[in-house]
Design a protein around this motif. Structure first.
Motif, PDB file in Angstrom:
ATOM      1  N   THR A 152      29.738  48.742 -35.432  1.00 21.01           N
ATOM      2  CA  THR A 152      30.682  48.811 -36.546  1.00 21.01           C
ATOM      3  C   THR A 152      30.316  49.876 -37.573  1.00 21.01           C
ATOM      4  O   THR A 152      31.191  50.395 -38.251  1.00 21.01           O
ATOM      5  N   LYS A 153      29.042  50.201 -37.727  1.00 19.48           N
ATOM      6  CA  LYS A 153      28.541  51.183 -38.687  1.00 19.48           C
ATOM      7  C   LYS A 153      28.910  50.837 -40.128  1.00 19.48           C
ATOM      8  O   LYS A 153      29.102  51.702 -40.953  1.00 19.48           O
ATOM      9  N   SER A 154      29.007  49.558 -40.420  1.00 14.07           N
ATOM     10  CA  SER A 154      29.215  49.140 -41.807  1.00 14.07           C
ATOM     11  C   SER A 154      27.854  48.957 -42.454  1.00 14.07           C
ATOM     12  O   SER A 154      26.833  48.868 -41.779  1.00 14.07           O
ATOM     13  N   GLY A 174      25.616  46.873 -39.797  1.00 15.35           N
ATOM     14  CA  GLY A 174      26.512  47.587 -38.897  1.00 15.35           C
ATOM     15  C   GLY A 174      25.956  47.800 -37.510  1.00 15.35           C
ATOM     16  O   GLY A 174      26.346  48.740 -36.819  1.00 15.35           O
ATOM     17  N   LYS A 194      31.781  46.303 -32.340  1.00 17.27           N
ATOM     18  CA  LYS A 194      33.131  46.001 -32.819  1.00 17.27           C
ATOM     19  C   LYS A 194      33.793  45.043 -31.847  1.00 17.27           C
ATOM     20  O   LYS A 194      33.445  44.992 -30.664  1.00 17.27           O
ATOM     21  N   GLN A 195      34.759  44.316 -32.344  1.00 18.35           N
ATOM     22  CA  GLN A 195      35.493  43.389 -31.480  1.00 18.35           C
ATOM     23  C   GLN A 195      36.975  43.698 -31.574  1.00 18.35           C
ATOM     24  O   GLN A 195      37.534  43.783 -32.666  1.00 18.35           O
ATOM     25  N   ARG A 196      37.598  43.882 -30.435  1.00 20.43           N
ATOM     26  CA  ARG A 196      39.028  44.105 -30.371  1.00 20.43           C
ATOM     27  C   ARG A 196      39.533  43.405 -29.118  1.00 20.43           C
ATOM     28  O   ARG A 196      39.853  44.028 -28.108  1.00 20.43           O
ATOM     29  N   ALA A 246      24.646  42.266 -38.614  1.00 21.01           N
ATOM     30  CA  ALA A 246      26.051  42.565 -38.867  1.00 21.01           C
ATOM     31  C   ALA A 246      26.219  43.267 -40.211  1.00 21.01           C
ATOM     32  O   ALA A 246      27.043  44.170 -40.343  1.00 21.01           O
TER      33      ALA A 246
END
Length: 142
Positions: free
Chosen positions: A46-48, A28, A32-34, A25
């Motif tokens: 997420t690409k963080s 990244g 993603k979670q939505r 995590a």
């Protein structure tokens, strides 16, 4: 292998990870979670985190899944994901193997151990059987 200074950056990225999933995590590599009610759509990663390290992990996973990658547990696991179908199944398999590599690196650094390509007795037994069979065939044809 990771380039100048990337080894230290990788260690720093996973040093603050509390668990194995947190390592992926922080880089990244988790989706993603939505969520909305009963819906839980499948989204991109997420690409963080560090972009270069994520790119290197993706390139390593592409090499592992490619024709030149050595036989190992991630190499045997990746194609089973790609065979599940869909338009982007191969890309998802590459990201999944990259996530597995990130978790593997985190575990190796935390435990200060060496890499075992066939972690688990079932994979080791299969590898030994395959190696003996190939050696036997080579001996009989020579």
């Amino acid at each position: 292998f990771l380039g100048q200074g990337k080894g230290d950056l990788a260690r720093e990225a996973v040093a603050y990870a509390h668990g194995w999933l947190d390592a992926g995590a922080r880089l990244g590599l988790c989706p993603k979670q939505r969520e909305s009610g009963a819906r839980s759509p499948e989204l991109s990663i997420t690409k963080s985190g560090d972009r270069m390290l994520r790119r290197l992990l993706a390139q390593c996973s592409q090499y592992i899944l490619g024709r030149h990658g050595e036989d190992s547990a991630p190499r045997r696991w990746g194609p089973s994901l790609a065979e599940r179908g869909g338009k982007s199944a191969k890309r998802k398999a590459v990201v999944a193997v990259a996530l597995k590599l990130a978790v593997l690196l985190h575990t190796l650094w935390k435990r200060d151990t060496d890499f075992d390509p066939f972690y688990g007795t079932a994979m080791k037994a299969i590898a030994k059987t395959t190696t003996k069979t190939v050696a036997g065939i080579a001996a009989t044809t020579a």
